[in-house]
Write an enzyme that holds these catalytic residues in place. Structure first.
Site, mmCIF file in Angstrom:
data_model
loop_
_atom_site.group_PDB
_atom_site.id
_atom_site.type_symbol
_atom_site.label_atom_id
_atom_site.label_comp_id
_atom_site.label_asym_id
_atom_site.label_seq_id
_atom_site.Cartn_x
_atom_site.Cartn_y
_atom_site.Cartn_z
ATOM 1 N N LYS A 44 60.793 86.482 3.278
ATOM 2 C CA LYS A 44 59.881 86.236 2.149
ATOM 3 C C LYS A 44 58.592 87.054 2.257
ATOM 4 O O LYS A 44 58.061 87.503 1.242
ATOM 5 C CB LYS A 44 59.558 84.755 2.029
ATOM 6 C CG LYS A 44 58.630 84.210 3.096
ATOM 7 C CD LYS A 44 58.245 82.782 2.806
ATOM 8 C CE LYS A 44 57.333 82.233 3.890
ATOM 9 N NZ LYS A 44 56.026 82.886 3.939
ATOM 10 N N THR A 45 58.096 87.253 3.492
ATOM 11 C CA THR A 45 56.860 88.034 3.645
ATOM 12 C C THR A 45 57.074 89.466 3.164
ATOM 13 O O THR A 45 56.223 90.054 2.498
ATOM 14 C CB THR A 45 56.390 88.026 5.109
ATOM 15 O OG1 THR A 45 56.241 86.669 5.545
ATOM 16 C CG2 THR A 45 55.069 88.749 5.264
ATOM 17 N N ASP A 93 51.756 82.041 -1.539
ATOM 18 C CA ASP A 93 52.723 81.937 -0.448
ATOM 19 C C ASP A 93 52.760 80.482 0.033
ATOM 20 O O ASP A 93 51.787 79.742 -0.139
ATOM 21 C CB ASP A 93 52.295 82.865 0.696
ATOM 22 C CG ASP A 93 53.370 83.032 1.754
ATOM 23 O OD1 ASP A 93 54.534 82.678 1.488
ATOM 24 O OD2 ASP A 93 53.050 83.523 2.853
ATOM 25 N N GLU A 94 53.874 80.084 0.657
ATOM 26 C CA GLU A 94 54.033 78.717 1.201
ATOM 27 C C GLU A 94 53.664 77.668 0.145
ATOM 28 O O GLU A 94 52.918 76.724 0.405
ATOM 29 C CB GLU A 94 53.153 78.533 2.443
ATOM 30 C CG GLU A 94 53.408 79.542 3.546
ATOM 31 C CD GLU A 94 54.699 79.296 4.320
ATOM 32 O OE1 GLU A 94 55.489 78.443 3.897
ATOM 33 O OE2 GLU A 94 54.924 79.978 5.326
ATOM 34 N N GLN A 98 61.015 73.179 3.886
ATOM 35 C CA GLN A 98 60.027 73.340 4.955
ATOM 36 C C GLN A 98 58.679 72.724 4.574
ATOM 37 O O GLN A 98 57.638 73.117 5.102
ATOM 38 C CB GLN A 98 59.864 74.824 5.293
ATOM 39 C CG GLN A 98 61.130 75.458 5.845
ATOM 40 C CD GLN A 98 60.926 76.893 6.281
ATOM 41 O OE1 GLN A 98 60.199 77.170 7.232
ATOM 42 N NE2 GLN A 98 61.580 77.821 5.588
ATOM 43 N N ARG A 142 63.498 77.739 13.918
ATOM 44 C CA ARG A 142 62.615 78.632 14.682
ATOM 45 C C ARG A 142 63.444 79.462 15.669
ATOM 46 O O ARG A 142 62.960 80.461 16.197
ATOM 47 C CB ARG A 142 61.566 77.838 15.482
ATOM 48 C CG ARG A 142 60.563 76.992 14.704
ATOM 49 C CD ARG A 142 59.933 77.711 13.566
ATOM 50 N NE ARG A 142 60.676 77.486 12.337
ATOM 51 C CZ ARG A 142 60.601 78.238 11.263
ATOM 52 N NH1 ARG A 142 59.825 79.298 11.258
ATOM 53 N NH2 ARG A 142 61.303 77.964 10.175
#
Length: 742
Positions: A32-33, A223-224, A254, A607
């Site tokens: 996504k980044t 973002d997020e 998340q 993770r």
């Protein structure tokens, strides 16, 4: 447009979709980044003025990383994008528009310690019991109100809020909120929540200002997005209202920050606010092995409230998930330290390839001790950060007061530091004098001969002269020259230099490191404003994820799962997989809470890149007593096909059937979110004489019958069978219970 070549089809579509509302659902490890970065680069590449782009992130570190990536594609023009955290961007706007809402541009930003110190002072002045009005609890309630955009006046008018405060034996909360806000404003200060609250007020009450920024920000990206609260979302929606070019990126799976005010409904219901919304799903995971991705999917699919997606990967199948069953929490630490040592030796791995993730910070002890015994280096994320160390906060307080002489918390910290004969009683007199005359503290200090003549006046007068001289320097010099002057002439550096202990030397070096950081800030060509005020804003808005001063990076990382979000490691150990620990006992009261815990487990699993290990202990010390533990229900929610069931890592054979049986958790306790409305006359009773058979009422769990009461050290705990939630064991020193005699 070479940057498009390395993208998969959904990623490319997300980059090219620049007009209109867009929601990018980005699964864990889906890049996504990269998508957000290239989307901004694509806009600039096609002629959009960077000054017209707003990109909101949750850490300065993420913003810096994105800016560097964009610069590689489109050059230094990327520096003109308005990019940063919600708090840093809105603080920047508030600096410009401060006078519109009754502040000056040099307002201070209070961190949590400043806010707690102020609340502590107010509680003392009002003679309120700090065991009932716990500082953290008071600040939490105020923060919650601000995040819901409930002003002081609305708080005081709301009968439901008042009833809730009464039920919690905190009837003065509204008054505390009002005094706290009055004192902040008098200090020309805002806390973190005010940065969002006041931006909402600014845009609500000043339409011309809102219109200016609506016209400026033609493209808005978040973002997020799953971590936004109501306040953040309302500001974002207002800013994008004219051009409608809003792009949000996130993953509902998340969303793990409800305790900070994050509202998962923002992402779940986004389409209702934008009926013509385009939704693109990034479902290919580039981070983890197939077994890890599939195991994570098998867990998160148990949640009802979610945006469905099918995360998959082309990575190798990878090893199955290992399971460690330890007899105690200490053995859990030893087994994992041994496992890490063996993995390092057998596979030529570095310490930095490993992470140990836990639900609560208190769990780190056993792992720290086990790693130290094996001389394995580790670091704990979430300890005392650089900018929270006393000597750093001392100098920062001097710098803050140099910029803003109304800052009450900075004043109280430095007025007698180093000691200059101004004790607590004198400070109290200054505060009282300011209140009685309805003026700020600085006016009393700078005119002390007028307000407090006598022998007390001389040291205060000297302090006033010192600060005035610092102010002159600050108006003429940059941040580094000013800070160096203040550090030397305040006496702080001299005091630290004279302390020849190991600790004293470390503190002196820390202050030198702060000065180095200020020099770096001044020398950075991206920082046009090199004043002390500008530096202080950048420091006050640092997040824990941005504060990394450790140069030795080859260490095992120990952290809570919440702190691990956004990170990745080759080998991950998720420990303490036990009922009432993970999921937390505090998160079993409603389906929404339980689903948040499951999302937290999903974040932990994802993770891991190469290998995942889960661990649980059969016994663990709690409140000084050894407690038998039950394996977490989450272990049973992983598809058994992805777990190595035949052997635990301690080398003892364990039949798969026995392990599955031991992992079968008790039936989940899932009840409606609104458990119980307390009786109108609800007041907690004295429970010192509580015995089995009594009927009691709990403000959240409702009515129940006491099964038995047991003495535990200096405390008692009661086992109560509640009508709605079943059996609970509560510590009577914390539980609020009303005894019903009828």
């Amino acid at each position: 447009m070479d940057y498009l070549e390395g993208l998969n089809e959904p990623q490319r579509e997300a980059v090219l979709q620049t007009e209109g509302p867009l929601m990018i659902i980005a699964g864990a490890g889906s890049g996504k980044t990269r998508v957000l970065t290239y989307r901004i680069a694509h806009l600039i590449y096609h002629g959009v003025d960077p000054f017209n782009i707003l990109a909101l992130t949750f850490t300065n570190k993420a913003a810096a990383e994105m800016r560097q990536r964009i610069e590689k594609v489109v050059g230094t023009e990327s520096r003109n994008v308005w990019m940063g955290t919600f708090h840093s961007i809105f603080a920047r706007i508030l600096r410009i528009e401060a006078d519109k809402i009754g502040y000056s541009r040099d307002f201070s930003i209070y961190d949590t310690d400043d806010s707690k110190s102020l609340i502590r002072s107010i509680l003392k002045e009002l003679s309120l019991d700090d065991k009932i009005y716990r500082v953290g609890g008071v600040l939490g309630r105020i923060s919650g109100a601000k995040n819901r955009l409930v002003s002081v006046n609305e708080y005081l008018r709301n009968t439901t809020i008042q009833a809730d405060d009464e039920a919690n034996r905190m009837p003065e909360m509204g008054r505390l909120y009002k005094i706290y806000q009055d004192r902040l404003r008098k200090s020309n200060a805002m806390d973190f929540d005010d940065l969002l609250f006041n931006t909402n007020v600014l845009f609500r009450d000043h339409v011309a200002v809102l219109n200016k920024y609506q016209q400026k920000f033609k493209y808005v990206m978040v973002d997020e997005f799953q971590d936004t609260n109501i306040s953040q979302y309302l500001i974002t929606r207002k800013l994008a209202a004219v051009h409608q070019n809003i792009c949000v990126v996130g993953d509902d799976a998340q969303s793990i920050y409800a305790f900070r005010g994050a509202d998962i409904q923002n992402i779940l219901n986004f389409e209702k606010d934008y009926p013509d919304l385009k939704v693109i799903k990034l479902e290919q995971n580039y981070r983890s092995t197939q077994n890890i991705v599939k195991a994570a999917n098998s867990v998160i699919n148990k949640n009802k409230a979610q945006l469905r997606k099918n995360v998959w990967t082309e990575n190798i199948e990878g090893p199955l998930i290992d399971l460690i069953k330890a007899s105690s929490d200490n053995e859990e630490g030893n087994l994992i330290a041994n496992s890490i040592f063996e993995e390092k030796m057998n596979n030529s791995l570095r310490n930095s390839d490993f992470a140990i993730l836990y639900r609560t910070n208190a769990q780190s002890r056993a792992f720290e001790e086990a790693l130290r015994r094996r001389n394995i280096k580790y670091r704990i994320i979430g300890g005392v950060s650089f900018y929270q160390r006393k000597e750093i906060k001392d100098l920062i307080a001097y710098l803050r007061f140099t910029v803003n002489q109304n800052d009450e918390e900075a004043f109280k910290r430095i007025i007698n530091l180093p000691k200059r004969g101004i004790g607590e009683s004198t400070v109290a007199k200054i505060v009282v004098t300011a209140d009685e005359n309805n003026i700020n503290l600085w006016e009393v200090v700078s005119k002390v001969q007028q307000f407090m003549p006598g022998r007390l006046a001389a040291p205060i007068d000297n302090f006033s002269t010192l600060i005035k001289s610092f102010k002159v320097i600050a108006n003429q010099k940059d941040a580094f020259e000013t800070a160096t002057h203040v550090a030397k002439n305040s006496g702080l550096l001299k005091d630290l230099h004279e302390d020849k202990t190991v600790e004293g030397l470390a503190r002196y070096e820390n202050v030198q490191e702060l000065l180095n950081a200020i020099k770096e800030f001044v020398d950075n060509p991206e920082n046009e404003d090199k004043t002390l005020s500008s530096f202080l804003q950048s420091v006050s808005l640092l997040t824990s994820a941005d504060d990394e001063k450790d140069t030795d990076t080859d260490k095992i990382t120990l952290m809570t799962i919440h702190a691990a979000k956004g990170l990745e490691f080759k080998h991950v150990y998720i420990v303490g997989m036990e009922e009432d620990l993970f999921p937390s006992q505090m998160m079993l009261a409603s389906r929404a809470d339980l689903e948040e815990e499951r999302r937290l487990f999903y974040v932990a699993i994802t993770r891991a890149e190469k290998k995942l290990t889960l661990a649980f202990a059969e016994t663990r010390y709690k409140f000084g007593r050894l407690k038998t533990c039950e394996p977490s229900r989450f272990l049973n929610e992983i598809d058994p096909a992805f777990i190595r069931m035949d052997k635990s890592l301690n080398g003892r054979e364990a039949a798969a059937a026995t392990l599955v049986k031991s992992m079968t958790p008790r039936k989940p306790t899932v009840v409606p979110a609104n458990l119980h409305t307390p009786s109108q006359d609800f007041v907690p009773s004295d429970t010192s004489q509580l015995t089995g058979g009594m009927k009691v009422e709990h403000p959240k769990f409702g009515f129940g019958i006491v099964k038995d009461v047991e003495v535990q050290g200096n405390d008692k705990k009661a086992r109560i069978d509640f009508e709605k939630v079943g059996e609970k064991t509560l510590l009577l020193s914390f539980a609020k219970l009303k005894i019903h005699t009828n």
